[in-house]
Design a protein around this motif. Structure first.
Motif, mmCIF file in Angstrom:
data_model
loop_
_atom_site.group_PDB
_atom_site.id
_atom_site.type_symbol
_atom_site.label_atom_id
_atom_site.label_comp_id
_atom_site.label_asym_id
_atom_site.label_seq_id
_atom_site.Cartn_x
_atom_site.Cartn_y
_atom_site.Cartn_z
ATOM 1 N N GLU A 26 0.812 -1.222 0.000
ATOM 2 C CA GLU A 26 0.000 0.000 0.000
ATOM 3 C C GLU A 26 0.844 1.269 0.000
ATOM 4 N N TYR A 32 -5.651 4.411 -6.790
ATOM 5 C CA TYR A 32 -6.091 3.102 -7.295
ATOM 6 C C TYR A 32 -7.152 3.316 -8.369
ATOM 7 N N PHE A 43 -11.886 -3.805 -5.610
ATOM 8 C CA PHE A 43 -11.904 -2.451 -5.036
ATOM 9 C C PHE A 43 -12.342 -2.515 -3.572
ATOM 10 N N THR A 46 -9.824 -4.439 -1.267
ATOM 11 C CA THR A 46 -8.511 -3.846 -1.008
ATOM 12 C C THR A 46 -8.589 -2.421 -0.452
ATOM 13 N N GLY A 47 -9.803 -1.897 -0.285
ATOM 14 C CA GLY A 47 -9.939 -0.528 0.209
ATOM 15 C C GLY A 47 -9.739 -0.436 1.704
ATOM 16 N N HIS A 49 -9.520 3.181 -0.323
ATOM 17 C CA HIS A 49 -8.537 3.853 -1.172
ATOM 18 C C HIS A 49 -8.714 5.356 -0.987
ATOM 19 N N SER A 50 -7.610 6.031 -0.720
ATOM 20 C CA SER A 50 -7.746 7.452 -0.403
ATOM 21 C C SER A 50 -7.929 8.302 -1.656
ATOM 22 N N GLY A 52 -8.444 7.869 -6.339
ATOM 23 C CA GLY A 52 -8.471 6.987 -7.500
ATOM 24 C C GLY A 52 -9.744 7.155 -8.298
ATOM 25 N N ILE A 182 -13.428 8.810 -4.437
ATOM 26 C CA ILE A 182 -13.150 8.142 -5.712
ATOM 27 C C ILE A 182 -13.914 8.820 -6.853
ATOM 28 N N ASP A 200 0.680 5.024 -9.460
ATOM 29 C CA ASP A 200 -0.714 4.615 -9.282
ATOM 30 C C ASP A 200 -0.818 3.118 -9.582
#
Ligand SMILES: C[S@@+](CC[C@H](N)C(=O)[O-])C[C@H]1O[C@@H](n2cnc3c(N)ncnc32)[C@H](O)[C@@H]1O
Length: 317
Positions: A26, A32, A43, A46-47, A49-50, A52, A182, A200
């Protein structure tokens, strides 16, 4: 942790772990991007996500995620109003007796399906209501399938769900938080070239049929996403590699040829453990491949096991 809100074909449930293992740590990832989002299994797994972007060619699907992100409470309120799929149609709403073609509508499900299809028919629609209808149909249709006819109308028949739960409030709230920062797009996967920058991570999960051991390249076909599209995808992967992005692609084994001669990319067969542990049944069957430019010594987890199947099967050590 957030989970997918919709059921979506090709959700990669069996190999989520293997795909995630190929991601870089990470701390090495800036943003992402997931250009073939569908149900977004990776998604959500694995989140958070800050930053993407997510994208899919299905416009109503991506409107749905915008509503989940921006108006989750309003979405849940509409969902709570729906009736069971086999109930009588709501007499106070359109299509309670006949659909656009004049065919009798005798179940609530088919009335909601007709209402969902306002956008492709050029009629006025409300984004929150349309999103609620998509969620409702996804949970009550046959097998959670999503299929549209040539006019873009959703046309999956009613399923058998004695206890369908189409509200799923906590999933919606968790997904809304996961999507908070996102960007949501709809269109062709190549949009990502305008968004991804160095460091990225881009995960591509294009449409494909996992092939069985009897399948050959010639048998592989997808009207939606043919070999030409696959070639275009590999070109986008190469461009992303050139700008210093981390790239991971899920695909079917016949697509190996597009990547295996590219210096920066490695191709892994998935299904290794299943075959080693079995008593030989299904031997020779490699369901899917993972292609990536992430070096093996910079992955989230050790992935040496990914290729054991190939070594065992060919007698190489
Ligand atoms: C295998 S599914 C993705 C499944 C997803 N990973 C999940 O967890 O549900 C492929 C998706 O690609 C979308 N698609 C097809 N052609 C596309 C294109 N040219 N650009 C972007 N998305 C496309 C389809 O609508 C479908 O949702």
């Amino acid at each position: 942790m957030a989970e997918p809100v919709l059921k979506w074909a090709g959700g990669k449930r069996q190999i989520l772990h293997e795909i995630r293992a190929c991601f870089p740590p990470e701390s090495d990832v800036d943003a992402y991007h997931e250009p073939f989002f569908g149900g977004g299994a990776l998604f959500f797994k694995t989140g958070p996500h800050s930053s993407g972007t997510i994208n899919d060619i299905n416009e109503r699907l991506m409107s749905f995620y915008r509503v989940v992100r921006d108006s989750p409470n309003a979405l849940i309120e509409v969902l709570e109003e729906f009736d069971g799929p086999e109930s009588d149609p709501d007499p106070n709403r359109k299509f309670s007796k006949a659909n656009r073609k004049g065919k009798e509508v005798d179940q609530y499900y088919y009335q909601q399906r007709e209402l969902y299809n306002r956008r492709p028919n050029g009629e006025e629609y409300d984004e929150v209501e349309e999103a609620a209808l998509l969620m409702y149909l996804n949970r009550t249709c046959y097998n959670g399938l999503y299929r549209e006819n040539n006019s873009g109308e959703f046309n999956v028949p009613i399923g058998r769900h004695s206890s369908a739960d189409w509200v799923q409030a906590s999933r919606i709230m968790n997904a809304s938080r996961a999507l908070a920062d996102i960007g949501i797009y709809y269109g062709d996967f190549s949009y990502v070239l305008d968004h991804a920058t160095e460091d990225d991570l881009v995960y591509f999960d294009p449409p494909y049929e996992p092939v069985s051991h009897t399948s050959s390249f010639v048998e592989y076909s997808s009207k939606e996403f043919d070999t030409e599209e696959q070639e275009r995808l590999s070109e986008v992967a190469v461009e992303l590699n050139e700008i210093g992005a981390h790239v991971v692609v899920s695909n079917s084994p016949p697509m190996r040829d597009l990547y295996q001669y590219l210096d920066e990319f490695r191709v892994h067969d998935v299904g290794a453990k299943r075959h080693i542990n079995s008593d030989g049944e299904g031997r020779g069957k490699v369901g899917e491949i993972i292609v990536t430019n992430v070096p093996e010594d910079n992955r989230r987890e050790k992935t040496a096991y990914l290729d054991q199947f190939v070594e065992t099967d060919t007698g190489q050590t």
